[in-house]
Design an enzyme around this catalytic site. Structure first.
Site, PDB file in Angstrom:
ATOM      1  N   LYS A  21       0.852  -1.205   0.000  1.00 57.72           N
ATOM      2  CA  LYS A  21       0.000   0.000   0.000  1.00 57.72           C
ATOM      3  C   LYS A  21       0.881   1.247   0.000  1.00 57.72           C
ATOM      4  O   LYS A  21       0.635   2.195  -0.744  1.00 57.72           O
ATOM      5  CB  LYS A  21      -0.905   0.006   1.242  1.00 57.72           C
ATOM      6  N   VAL A  47      -6.097  -8.083   4.299  1.00 56.49           N
ATOM      7  CA  VAL A  47      -5.719  -9.492   4.421  1.00 56.49           C
ATOM      8  C   VAL A  47      -7.043 -10.242   4.526  1.00 56.49           C
ATOM      9  O   VAL A  47      -7.948  -9.825   5.249  1.00 56.49           O
ATOM     10  CB  VAL A  47      -4.847  -9.721   5.681  1.00 56.49           C
ATOM     11  N   HIS A 121      -6.301  -8.549 -12.882  1.00 49.50           N
ATOM     12  CA  HIS A 121      -5.665  -9.137 -11.691  1.00 49.50           C
ATOM     13  C   HIS A 121      -4.224  -9.551 -11.996  1.00 49.50           C
ATOM     14  O   HIS A 121      -3.968 -10.155 -13.043  1.00 49.50           O
ATOM     15  CB  HIS A 121      -6.413 -10.394 -11.236  1.00 49.50           C
ATOM     16  N   GLU A 140      -2.357 -10.747  -4.378  1.00 51.66           N
ATOM     17  CA  GLU A 140      -3.152 -10.437  -5.574  1.00 51.66           C
ATOM     18  C   GLU A 140      -3.313  -8.924  -5.681  1.00 51.66           C
ATOM     19  O   GLU A 140      -3.710  -8.271  -4.710  1.00 51.66           O
ATOM     20  CB  GLU A 140      -4.537 -11.089  -5.477  1.00 51.66           C
ATOM     21  N   HIS A 156     -20.476  -7.697  -4.841  1.00 51.23           N
ATOM     22  CA  HIS A 156     -19.835  -8.533  -3.825  1.00 51.23           C
ATOM     23  C   HIS A 156     -20.713  -8.620  -2.575  1.00 51.23           C
ATOM     24  O   HIS A 156     -20.931  -9.701  -2.022  1.00 51.23           O
ATOM     25  CB  HIS A 156     -18.466  -7.932  -3.478  1.00 51.23           C
TER      26      HIS A 156
HETATM   27  P1  0O2 Z   1     -13.002 -11.814  -1.731  1.00 53.55           P
HETATM   28  O1  0O2 Z   1     -14.018 -11.831  -0.653  1.00 53.55           O
HETATM   29  O2  0O2 Z   1     -13.005 -10.540  -2.505  1.00 53.55           O
HETATM   30  O3  0O2 Z   1     -11.642 -12.181  -1.266  1.00 53.55           O
HETATM   31  P2  0O2 Z   1     -11.960 -18.790  -9.296  1.00 53.55           P
HETATM   32  O4  0O2 Z   1     -10.802 -19.648  -9.733  1.00 53.55           O
HETATM   33  O5  0O2 Z   1     -12.565 -17.956 -10.409  1.00 53.55           O
HETATM   34  O6  0O2 Z   1     -13.002 -19.535  -8.524  1.00 53.55           O
HETATM   35  P3  0O2 Z   1     -10.018 -17.238  -7.920  1.00 53.55           P
HETATM   36  O7  0O2 Z   1      -9.009 -18.285  -8.192  1.00 53.55           O
HETATM   37  O8  0O2 Z   1      -9.991 -16.680  -6.524  1.00 53.55           O
HETATM   38  O9  0O2 Z   1     -11.460 -17.760  -8.222  1.00 53.55           O
HETATM   39  O10 0O2 Z   1      -9.732 -16.095  -8.918  1.00 53.55           O
HETATM   40  P4  0O2 Z   1     -10.612 -14.907  -9.459  1.00 53.55           P
HETATM   41  O11 0O2 Z   1     -11.811 -15.393 -10.193  1.00 53.55           O
HETATM   42  O12 0O2 Z   1      -9.630 -14.126 -10.216  1.00 53.55           O
HETATM   43  O13 0O2 Z   1     -11.165 -14.119  -8.174  1.00 53.55           O
HETATM   44  C1  0O2 Z   1     -10.329 -13.478  -7.286  1.00 53.55           C
HETATM   45  C2  0O2 Z   1     -11.064 -12.313  -6.663  1.00 53.55           C
HETATM   46  O14 0O2 Z   1     -11.581 -11.456  -7.682  1.00 53.55           O
HETATM   47  C3  0O2 Z   1     -12.278 -12.667  -5.852  1.00 53.55           C
HETATM   48  O15 0O2 Z   1     -11.885 -13.090  -4.558  1.00 53.55           O
HETATM   49  C4  0O2 Z   1     -13.028 -11.357  -5.849  1.00 53.55           C
HETATM   50  O16 0O2 Z   1     -12.427 -10.414  -4.981  1.00 53.55           O
HETATM   51  C5  0O2 Z   1     -12.810 -10.873  -7.259  1.00 53.55           C
HETATM   52  N1  0O2 Z   1     -13.871 -11.384  -8.132  1.00 53.55           N
HETATM   53  C6  0O2 Z   1     -13.798 -12.368  -9.048  1.00 53.55           C
HETATM   54  N2  0O2 Z   1     -14.969 -12.537  -9.650  1.00 53.55           N
HETATM   55  C7  0O2 Z   1     -15.839 -11.637  -9.126  1.00 53.55           C
HETATM   56  C8  0O2 Z   1     -17.213 -11.316  -9.380  1.00 53.55           C
HETATM   57  O17 0O2 Z   1     -17.893 -11.904 -10.211  1.00 53.55           O
HETATM   58  N3  0O2 Z   1     -17.742 -10.311  -8.623  1.00 53.55           N
HETATM   59  C9  0O2 Z   1     -17.028  -9.622  -7.685  1.00 53.55           C
HETATM   60  N4  0O2 Z   1     -17.631  -8.637  -7.012  1.00 53.55           N
HETATM   61  N5  0O2 Z   1     -15.718  -9.920  -7.447  1.00 53.55           N
HETATM   62  C10 0O2 Z   1     -15.132 -10.903  -8.146  1.00 53.55           C
HETATM   63  P5  0O2 Z   1     -12.838 -13.942  -3.658  1.00 53.55           P
HETATM   64  O18 0O2 Z   1     -12.015 -14.859  -2.848  1.00 53.55           O
HETATM   65  O19 0O2 Z   1     -13.895 -14.596  -4.494  1.00 53.55           O
HETATM   66  O20 0O2 Z   1     -13.566 -12.918  -2.752  1.00 53.55           O
END
Ligand code: 0O2
Length: 268
Positions: A21, A47, A121, A140, A156
């Site tokens: 940050k 975190v 990402h 990330e 979300h």
């Molecule tokens: P949090 O609560 O934000 O930490 P996947 O392989 O697709 O099942 P992966 O491997 O975590 O998931 O990768 P992905 O898809 O790149 O998602 C990582 C994070 O991106 C998510 O973390 C969300 O923060 C955000 N994200 C991905 N897809 C969406 C979506 O459709 N809507 C919203 N609002 N955010 C999304 P987490 O752990 O899911 O959630």
């Protein structure tokens, strides 16, 4: 099973979030100080909560002892940009850094998710040194525009409310809102140069005003002629009311010369 000492496990991630940050925010401050446009508007970080880590591990069938290896967003940084074009600049900037190594990139802007989610990402490896020793962790970095972020934040919270089963009519509305957010980004991109010029002008103007007031205060400290300083202050307020940038700039230059004459420029 080995006991998971979560407090200790999370320490390097907390430190990484704090450090990242600071590093990305300093790019904003440096650009502003130099009077340059910053492709980064602001930075947030978190975190992941232990409950969410466990939830994700369960959903993806990740054994507890592989969580740190397989969940790559325990440390998360979010970089917010004003314009879609800024995202590419931030991505290039991250690619050029030597203090982090890119593991993976996911472009959900050119490949919008079915939900309507858009964001860029980057998963990086990052070395942290804590009281417990050195550790290479994953983090990330999500890079998105303010409009993408608005949509993702609302979506979300709805995902949480409906436990990932958002009713069809709300899903439909969210899709429409995602399209509106996309349109908003496109419209803003069309007037990007105009907006940047206006913001830079505002930045320069506020720094000139700060300089003038600083000069007035310094002159007040070094001169016995209080009347003269009062007149200068009155003159400033008249110019400030008029709001003419060039007049304010010239007035500031005049004060700089006066202050230099009194050797007052470097006073606090
Ligand atoms: P949090 O609560 O934000 O930490 P996947 O392989 O697709 O099942 P992966 O491997 O975590 O998931 O990768 P992905 O898809 O790149 O998602 C990582 C994070 O991106 C998510 O973390 C969300 O923060 C955000 N994200 C991905 N897809 C969406 C979506 O459709 N809507 C919203 N609002 N955010 C999304 P987490 O752990 O899911 O959630």
């Amino acid at each position: 099973m080995e006991i998971q000492l979560w407090r200790e496990i999370l320490i390097p991630y907390q430190q990484a979030v704090q450090e990242l940050k600071v590093k990305f925010s300093s790019i904003v401050h440096e650009n502003r100080r130099l009077g340059q446009y910053s492709p980064i508007e602001y930075v947030t970080g978190r975190v992941k909560k232990i409950s969410n880590i466990l939830e994700k591990a369960k959903k993806k069938n990740i054994p507890i002892n592989r969580i740190e290896k397989e969940i790559d967003d325990i440390a998360g940084i979010r970089i917010l940009c004003q314009f879609v074009e800024d995202i590419d600049k931030v991505v290039d900037l991250i690619r050029s850094r030597t203090d982090m190594e890119i593991k993976d990139e996911k472009n959900y802007i050119s490949n919008t998710k079915d939900s309507g989610y858009r964001s860029y990402h980057i998963i990086v490896y990052y070395n942290v040194h804590t009281a417990l020793g050195a550790k290479r962790i994953q983090a990330e970095i999500q890079i998105r525009t303010l409009s993408m972020n608005f949509w993702a934040t609302i979506e979300h919270s709805l995902q949480y409310k409906y436990e990932h089963n958002i009713p069809y009519d709300i899903k439909k509305r969210l899709m429409n809102a995602a399209e509106a957010a996309f349109q908003l980004d496109q419209e803003m991109s069309l007037i990007r140069n105009e907006i940047i010029r206006a913001q830079n002008l505002f930045q320069v103007k506020s720094s000139i005003i700060a300089d003038i007031l600083n000069n007035i205060q310094n002159l007040h400290k070094v001169t016995d002629n209080i009347k003269e300083v009062e007149q200068i202050q009155e003159e400033f307020y008249v110019l400030w009311e008029k709001g003419n940038f060039e007049q304010l700039d010239n007035f500031n230059k005049k004060l700089d010369m006066m202050a230099a004459g009194y050797k007052a420029q470097s006073l606090l």
